[in-house]
Design a protein around this motif. Structure first.
Motif, short mmCIF file in Angstrom:
data_model
loop_
_atom_site.label_atom_id
_atom_site.label_comp_id
_atom_site.label_asym_id
_atom_site.label_seq_id
_atom_site.Cartn_x
_atom_site.Cartn_y
_atom_site.Cartn_z
N ASP A 281 0.85 -1.19 0.00
CA ASP A 281 0.00 0.00 0.00
C ASP A 281 0.89 1.25 0.00
O ASP A 281 1.04 1.93 1.01
N GLU A 334 0.43 -4.59 8.87
CA GLU A 334 -0.43 -5.07 7.79
C GLU A 334 -1.20 -3.95 7.09
O GLU A 334 -1.90 -4.21 6.12
N ARG A 338 0.02 -5.89 2.84
CA ARG A 338 -1.21 -6.66 3.04
C ARG A 338 -0.93 -8.16 2.98
O ARG A 338 0.00 -8.62 2.31
#
Length: 546
Positions: A281, A334, A338
């Motif tokens: 991300d 996380e 991910r």
């Protein structure tokens, strides 16, 4: 000449290890590499080798004109010749900014002396008005806000100052970060090195360790051709998708493979990358930045999640397979990395498009695109060059709306020349003022890995050599269908065959490197290398010197 070296440096068969160093004050991302080189030297001495600093051509995205990509092949050729011409046994490759790691790997592949990479690392995150800034990505975003009238020029300049907080390359998942990660996925770094921030003391620790390893590489004759196998390149494609990496990696990996004679084609990126989830991300596809990735577990933690997609036969410079390093990896945050079970996107690979606008292929990064635009039909608004774009984009007479498809041609490998990072065309000001922030854009150019949007790139063959983009006229219906992997102009082929190609933006240099470049550069689907540099030449000089 001894130049202060002790006599035993010339005795006992000690290996001579060059440090191909792209440090330069004109390449801000690489300005700290002399410090990294010092740690590499210490490791080489410790292991019984003799380190030799070898400054080589450096390419910085921020300063080099007209585009750093024009000089990638020259840098690779010059580095190759220096590695071959000098009496060395192995080389440590120090790079950071976008084109430096690709050019170093292309050169090392061509010479095939034992080689290992130390990436220079990303900068630390800067903040503006309390928010983190992504180098590059937020330049594009905030510059559009200036053009839209929602941010002052003075505030924009303050954001720029806050953005560059430390030494190192862009802290987004741009081309520099992507190529550092892919160098590791290819097996050309000590696993766990890529993504270490430039100011972090652990980068110097790893550089020292790499210096020691370089001596072992020579003793074991572990050369790039033994490390960079087809399996290594396929693992790099999986990695590219999982990290949401730059589309520029496509032309760089194709060029590196071409230097080795490894079979790799454009369709491999779609075939292998299709279905790989986006797990990181990071801007521009996500929210976080490179020092977040490092603290969250780093690249190895990402690869552990897709370990079943990696080929375990692919080796690394350590002699162990890449997959051997994954068991000990852990995800510590996380929100940054991910789990496979909850990806940012289920299918994040680079999509390869074909159709009558790109018979030899074009690419798009779905992770950076607007989902609603991945299937789109709109009227073409055509620009014949960057100069034409700049002159007319904000004209009140320009017939454009948010459904239009912006077409930029004359910006491929030969057309500019050098295939500049202009594919993420800015949007017309009057649409920005209405709140529009993305449109479908199509070109034969590249875009910065820090950029985002529904942008189709690398259309081949390019307009300058008579590719179909040269036939498009403003008002033509353009159809983009990423799920179907199609890019078309919706007109009868008979009508298109009657048109005269427009190549008004094509430059014809008269001399020097640019002349040599346009005469010999290959198209984007072949890595945009020079035709006479494809294939390894080995490390033997053509004739003995006397």
């Amino acid at each position: 000449m001894r130049r202060g070296l002790p006599q035993d440096a010339f005795e006992g068969g000690k290996p001579y290890i060059a440090i191909a160093n792209t440090a330069s004050d004109l390449t801000p991302c690489n300005a700290h590499l002399d410090e990294v080189a010092t740690s590499v030297k210490q490791g080489i001495w410790e292991a019984g080798g003799v380190p030799l600093n070898l400054p080589v051509m450096s390419l910085g995205e921020t300063n080099v004109r007209p585009t750093a990509m024009l000089w990638r092949n020259l840098a690779a050729m010059a580095i190759e010749e220096m590695l071959r011409a000098n009496p060395i046994d192995g080389v440590v490759l120090l790079g950071g900014c976008d084109k430096t790691i690709p050019s170093l790997l292309m050169a090392a592949a061509s010479v095939d002396l034992p080689a290992v990479v130390v990436p220079g690392g990303p900068m630390l995150t800067g903040h503006f008005r309390g928010a983190p800034l992504g180098c590059g990505t937020d330049v594009w975003r905030l510059s559009e806000e200036v053009r839209a009238g929602t941010l002052s020029r003075e505030a924009f300049l303050r954001s720029e100052s806050a953005m560059i907080r430390s030494k190192g390359h862009c802290n987004t998942m741009g081309t520099a970060s992507t190529m550092a990660c892919l160098a590791e996925a290819l097996g050309m770094t000590i696993p766990g090195t890529a993504g270490t921030p430039a100011p972090d003391a652990r980068l110097l620790e790893r550089a020292h360790e790499t210096g020691r390893l370089a001596v072992s590489l020579v003793a074991e004759d572990r050369t790039p051709s033994r490390v960079l196998t087809r399996a290594s390149f396929l693992n790099a494609i999986v990695t590219l998708a999982a990290i949401g990496g730059s589309t520029n990696a496509v032309v760089h990996l194709l060029a590196i493979a071409g230097r080795l004679g490894v079979e790799l084609i454009l369709d491999d990126f779609d075939r292998v990358g299709s279905g790989v989830p986006l797990l990181v991300d990071l801007q521009p596809a996500g929210r976080h930045l490179m020092d977040d990735l490092f603290r969250a577990g780093g690249l190895l933690a990402v690869l552990k999640e897709v370990g079943d997609l990696l080929d375990p036969s692919a080796p690394t410079v350590t002699g162990e397979p890449l997959t051997a390093y994954l068991d000990a990896a852990e995800i510590w945050d996380e929100t940054v990395i991910r789990r496979r079970s909850s990806p940012l996107l289920e299918d994040a690979g680079i999509a390869v498009l074909r159709g009558n606008l790109a018979p030899r292929g074009a690419v798009i990064k779905p992770a950076a695109a607007s989902p609603e635009l991945l299937r789109h039909r709109g009227r073409a608004v055509v620009f014949d060059s960057v100069e034409d774009l700049n002159a007319r984009l904000d004209s009140p007479d320009l017939d454009v709306d948010e459904t239009s498809v912006l077409i930029l041609r004359g910006c491929g490998p030969r057309g500019y020349p050098g295939m500049p990072e202009v594919g993420n065309l800015p949007l017309p000001r009057r649409l920005l003022e209405k709140g529009v922030r993305d449109m479908v854009r199509v070109s034969d150019a590249r875009m910065s890995g820090t950029a985002y949007g529904t942008v189709v790139l690398h259309a081949a063959p390019e307009a300058a050599v008579g590719g179909p983009l040269a036939l498009v006229r403003t008002g033509d219906p353009i159809v983009l269908d990423v799920p179907a992997r199609r890019l078309d102009i919706d007109l009868p082929q008979r009508e298109l065959s009657l048109r005269t190609p427009v190549t008004t933006g094509f430059a014809e240099p008269a001399r020097g490197w640019q002349r040599l470049y346009i005469d010999h550069v290959l198209q984007a689907d072949q890595g945009a290398d020079l035709d006479f540099l494809v294939g390894s030449s080995g490390h033997e000089v053509s004739r003995e010197s006397h």
